[in-house]
Design a protein around this motif. Structure first.
Motif, PDB file in Angstrom:
ATOM      1  N   LYS A  36       0.851  -1.189   0.000  1.00 23.52           N
ATOM      2  CA  LYS A  36       0.000   0.000   0.000  1.00 23.52           C
ATOM      3  C   LYS A  36       0.885   1.237   0.000  1.00 23.52           C
ATOM      4  N   GLY A  37       1.353   1.582  -1.182  1.00 22.28           N
ATOM      5  CA  GLY A  37       2.214   2.748  -1.312  1.00 22.28           C
ATOM      6  C   GLY A  37       2.442   3.057  -2.771  1.00 22.28           C
ATOM      7  N   GLU A  38       3.198   4.088  -3.007  1.00 25.03           N
ATOM      8  CA  GLU A  38       3.494   4.535  -4.367  1.00 25.03           C
ATOM      9  C   GLU A  38       4.817   3.916  -4.819  1.00 25.03           C
ATOM     10  N   ARG A  56       3.898   7.631   3.071  1.00 25.96           N
ATOM     11  CA  ARG A  56       4.069   8.788   3.966  1.00 25.96           C
ATOM     12  C   ARG A  56       5.449   8.838   4.623  1.00 25.96           C
ATOM     13  N   GLY A  57       5.651   8.279   5.786  1.00 25.00           N
ATOM     14  CA  GLY A  57       6.949   8.325   6.466  1.00 25.00           C
ATOM     15  C   GLY A  57       7.658   6.990   6.453  1.00 25.00           C
ATOM     16  N   ALA A  58       7.370   6.156   5.456  1.00 29.37           N
ATOM     17  CA  ALA A  58       7.927   4.804   5.444  1.00 29.37           C
ATOM     18  C   ALA A  58       8.343   4.381   4.040  1.00 29.37           C
ATOM     19  N   ILE A  59       9.202   3.376   4.001  1.00 33.32           N
ATOM     20  CA  ILE A  59       9.590   2.731   2.750  1.00 33.32           C
ATOM     21  C   ILE A  59       9.270   1.251   2.881  1.00 33.32           C
ATOM     22  N   ILE A  60       8.684   0.691   1.845  1.00 32.00           N
ATOM     23  CA  ILE A  60       8.372  -0.736   1.800  1.00 32.00           C
ATOM     24  C   ILE A  60       9.281  -1.371   0.756  1.00 32.00           C
ATOM     25  N   MET A  75       8.444  -3.221   5.950  1.00 29.72           N
ATOM     26  CA  MET A  75       8.194  -1.789   6.001  1.00 29.72           C
ATOM     27  C   MET A  75       9.158  -1.166   7.004  1.00 29.72           C
ATOM     28  N   TYR A  76       9.797  -0.072   6.584  1.00 29.93           N
ATOM     29  CA  TYR A  76      10.725   0.665   7.426  1.00 29.93           C
ATOM     30  C   TYR A  76      10.161   2.055   7.659  1.00 29.93           C
ATOM     31  N   GLU A  77       9.899   2.376   8.922  1.00 28.22           N
ATOM     32  CA  GLU A  77       9.299   3.661   9.269  1.00 28.22           C
ATOM     33  C   GLU A  77      10.341   4.578   9.889  1.00 28.22           C
ATOM     34  N   GLY A  78       9.961   5.815  10.121  1.00 27.94           N
ATOM     35  CA  GLY A  78      10.839   6.752  10.796  1.00 27.94           C
ATOM     36  C   GLY A  78      11.582   7.695   9.865  1.00 27.94           C
ATOM     37  N   PHE A  79      11.216   7.741   8.609  1.00 24.79           N
ATOM     38  CA  PHE A  79      11.847   8.676   7.681  1.00 24.79           C
ATOM     39  C   PHE A  79      11.271  10.072   7.922  1.00 24.79           C
ATOM     40  N   VAL A  80      12.111  11.087   7.730  1.00 23.51           N
ATOM     41  CA  VAL A  80      11.677  12.470   7.906  1.00 23.51           C
ATOM     42  C   VAL A  80      10.635  12.786   6.842  1.00 23.51           C
TER      43      VAL A  80
END
Length: 135
Positions: A36-38, A56-60, A75-80
């Motif tokens: 669920k992302g671009e 939003r603030g994550a990379i999959i 999924m890796y969260e915590g990106f600015v």
């Protein structure tokens, strides 16, 4: 008229069995949940595929084997926020994901950073590294 029927029957008996041999069999991987992302970027190596999605603030990261079966999805969260994925590439034998973000709320300090990706596991290795001084 009779001759047309005979020719039609002969052609039917000869051609119909040949049509069965001309069919193409297509094999695809098993079904997998979609991210669920671009979709931002991808990297292909040795018939395997790594897809990078931004959310939003994550990379999959999705890793597919050579038969297009989903090998891993993390999924890796915590990106600015906001950040932009710039490039996924192979450099000196390392898979690197470059991205940029604004360091302050006034969007004056642009930071270009990268993280190393273990292509075969489909996971990040290590932490963020700045690729340049703030612009």
């Amino acid at each position: 008229m009779q001759m047309k029927k005979v020719i039609f029957l002969i052609c039917s008996y000869v051609l119909l069995p040949l049509l069965g041999f001309g069919q193409v069999k297509i094999m695809v991987g098993s079904e997998h949940p979609t991210a669920k992302g671009e979709l931002q970027n991808f990297l292909k190596k040795n018939g395997e595929l790594l897809l990078v999605y931004k959310k939003r603030g994550a990379i999959i990261l999705q890793k597919f084997d050579s038969k297009l079966n989903l090998a891993s999805q993390d999924m890796y969260e915590g990106f600015v926020v906001p950040f932009e994925v710039q490039l996924l590439c192979e450099l000196n034998g390392r898979s690197l994901l470059f991205y940029s973000y604004c360091f302050d709320e006034f969007k004056k300090d642009l930071v270009l950073a990268y993280r190393e990706v273990d292509f075969y596991k489909g996971k990040f290795k290590g932490e963020e590294h700045p690729a340049s001084a703030r612009l």
